[in-house]
Design a protein around this motif. Structure first.
Motif, PDB file in Angstrom:
ATOM      1  N   LEU A  29      -7.804  -3.175   7.952  1.00 21.44           N
ATOM      2  CA  LEU A  29      -7.481  -2.687   6.866  1.00 21.44           C
ATOM      3  C   LEU A  29      -7.894  -2.487   5.938  1.00 21.44           C
ATOM      4  O   LEU A  29      -9.321  -2.995   5.534  1.00 21.44           O
ATOM      5  N   PRO A  30      -7.814  -2.389   4.741  1.00 20.08           N
ATOM      6  CA  PRO A  30      -8.522  -1.586   3.268  1.00 20.08           C
ATOM      7  C   PRO A  30      -9.171  -2.430   2.590  1.00 20.08           C
ATOM      8  O   PRO A  30      -8.009  -3.672   2.352  1.00 20.08           O
ATOM      9  N   SER A  31      -9.739  -2.657   1.663  1.00 21.03           N
ATOM     10  CA  SER A  31     -10.599  -2.985   0.665  1.00 21.03           C
ATOM     11  C   SER A  31      -9.381  -2.798   0.046  1.00 21.03           C
ATOM     12  O   SER A  31      -9.122  -2.280  -0.514  1.00 21.03           O
ATOM     13  N   LYS A  32      -9.214  -3.750  -1.109  1.00 19.05           N
ATOM     14  CA  LYS A  32      -9.078  -3.557  -2.751  1.00 19.05           C
ATOM     15  C   LYS A  32      -9.580  -2.416  -3.238  1.00 19.05           C
ATOM     16  O   LYS A  32      -8.724  -2.303  -4.363  1.00 19.05           O
ATOM     17  N   GLU A  33     -10.415  -2.519  -3.037  1.00 16.43           N
ATOM     18  CA  GLU A  33     -11.186  -1.624  -3.755  1.00 16.43           C
ATOM     19  C   GLU A  33     -10.708  -0.143  -3.286  1.00 16.43           C
ATOM     20  O   GLU A  33     -10.692   0.432  -3.999  1.00 16.43           O
ATOM     21  N   VAL A  34     -10.927  -0.473  -2.330  1.00 16.03           N
ATOM     22  CA  VAL A  34     -11.059   1.095  -1.528  1.00 16.03           C
ATOM     23  C   VAL A  34      -9.129   1.732  -2.759  1.00 16.03           C
ATOM     24  O   VAL A  34      -8.830   2.509  -2.097  1.00 16.03           O
ATOM     25  N   ILE A  35      -8.375   1.161  -2.046  1.00 16.84           N
ATOM     26  CA  ILE A  35      -7.571   0.647  -2.083  1.00 16.84           C
ATOM     27  C   ILE A  35      -6.779   1.752  -3.642  1.00 16.84           C
ATOM     28  O   ILE A  35      -6.165   2.054  -4.126  1.00 16.84           O
ATOM     29  N   GLU A  36      -7.961   0.816  -4.381  1.00 14.64           N
ATOM     30  CA  GLU A  36      -7.903   0.620  -6.296  1.00 14.64           C
ATOM     31  C   GLU A  36      -7.875   2.661  -6.320  1.00 14.64           C
ATOM     32  O   GLU A  36      -7.333   3.475  -6.700  1.00 14.64           O
ATOM     33  N   GLN A  37      -9.500   2.978  -5.619  1.00 14.63           N
ATOM     34  CA  GLN A  37      -9.532   4.054  -5.759  1.00 14.63           C
ATOM     35  C   GLN A  37      -9.131   5.637  -5.243  1.00 14.63           C
ATOM     36  O   GLN A  37      -8.695   6.232  -5.807  1.00 14.63           O
ATOM     37  N   GLU A  38      -7.857   5.280  -3.768  1.00 14.53           N
ATOM     38  CA  GLU A  38      -7.158   6.261  -3.383  1.00 14.53           C
ATOM     39  C   GLU A  38      -5.960   6.071  -4.831  1.00 14.53           C
ATOM     40  O   GLU A  38      -5.614   7.333  -4.585  1.00 14.53           O
ATOM     41  N   LYS A  39      -5.427   5.163  -5.129  1.00 11.37           N
ATOM     42  CA  LYS A  39      -4.082   5.487  -5.952  1.00 11.37           C
ATOM     43  C   LYS A  39      -4.802   6.169  -7.336  1.00 11.37           C
ATOM     44  O   LYS A  39      -4.744   6.426  -7.941  1.00 11.37           O
ATOM     45  N   ALA A  40      -6.031   5.896  -8.245  1.00  9.42           N
ATOM     46  CA  ALA A  40      -6.919   6.355  -9.096  1.00  9.42           C
ATOM     47  C   ALA A  40      -6.904   7.535  -8.222  1.00  9.42           C
ATOM     48  O   ALA A  40      -7.006   8.808  -9.326  1.00  9.42           O
ATOM     49  N   ALA A  41      -7.358   8.423  -7.932  1.00  6.40           N
ATOM     50  CA  ALA A  41      -7.664   9.537  -6.376  1.00  6.40           C
ATOM     51  C   ALA A  41      -6.379  10.492  -7.039  1.00  6.40           C
ATOM     52  O   ALA A  41      -5.678  11.418  -7.654  1.00  6.40           O
ATOM     53  N   GLY A  42      -4.956   9.415  -6.343  1.00  2.32           N
ATOM     54  CA  GLY A  42      -4.013  10.113  -6.598  1.00  2.32           C
ATOM     55  C   GLY A  42      -3.694  10.111  -7.745  1.00  2.32           C
ATOM     56  O   GLY A  42      -2.405  11.477  -7.516  1.00  2.32           O
ATOM     57  N   LYS A  43      -3.595   9.988  -8.645  1.00  2.00           N
ATOM     58  CA  LYS A  43      -3.062  10.144 -10.166  1.00  2.00           C
ATOM     59  C   LYS A  43      -3.807  11.641 -10.730  1.00  2.00           C
ATOM     60  O   LYS A  43      -2.901  11.729 -11.766  1.00  2.00           O
ATOM     61  N   ASP A  44      -4.798  11.477 -10.386  1.00  2.00           N
ATOM     62  CA  ASP A  44      -5.488  12.635 -11.015  1.00  2.00           C
ATOM     63  C   ASP A  44      -5.171  13.907  -9.770  1.00  2.00           C
ATOM     64  O   ASP A  44      -5.151  15.294 -11.146  1.00  2.00           O
ATOM     65  N   LYS A  45      -4.417  13.659  -9.415  1.00  2.00           N
ATOM     66  CA  LYS A  45      -3.755  14.831  -8.467  1.00  2.00           C
ATOM     67  C   LYS A  45      -2.674  15.805  -8.889  1.00  2.00           C
ATOM     68  O   LYS A  45      -2.080  16.899  -9.127  1.00  2.00           O
ATOM     69  N   CYS A  46      -1.518  14.798  -9.507  1.00  2.00           N
ATOM     70  CA  CYS A  46      -0.434  14.684 -10.642  1.00  2.00           C
ATOM     71  C   CYS A  46      -0.227  14.984 -11.802  1.00  2.00           C
ATOM     72  O   CYS A  46      -1.376  15.226 -12.343  1.00  2.00           O
TER      73      CYS A  46
END
Length: 46
Positions: A29-46
């Motif tokens: 399972l990914p760590s909480k930090e990795v999940i937050e980074q992926e969420k932030a990267a997803g918001k940048d693309k939109c």
């Protein structure tokens, strides 16, 4: 023919012939930090 399974081979089985294995726990399972980074990267693309 009976409905009961044939357990004769199981009764003959010698568990002492099995080799000892060491199991290694893996955290897939990914760590909480990795999940937050992926969420932030997803918001940048939109």
């Amino acid at each position: 023919m009976s409905d009961k399974p044939d357990l004769s081979e199981v009764e003959k089985f010698d568990h002492r012939k099995l080799r000892k294995t060491n199991t290694e726990e893996k955290n897939t399972l990914p760590s909480k930090e990795v999940i937050e980074q992926e969420k932030a990267a997803g918001k940048d693309k939109c």
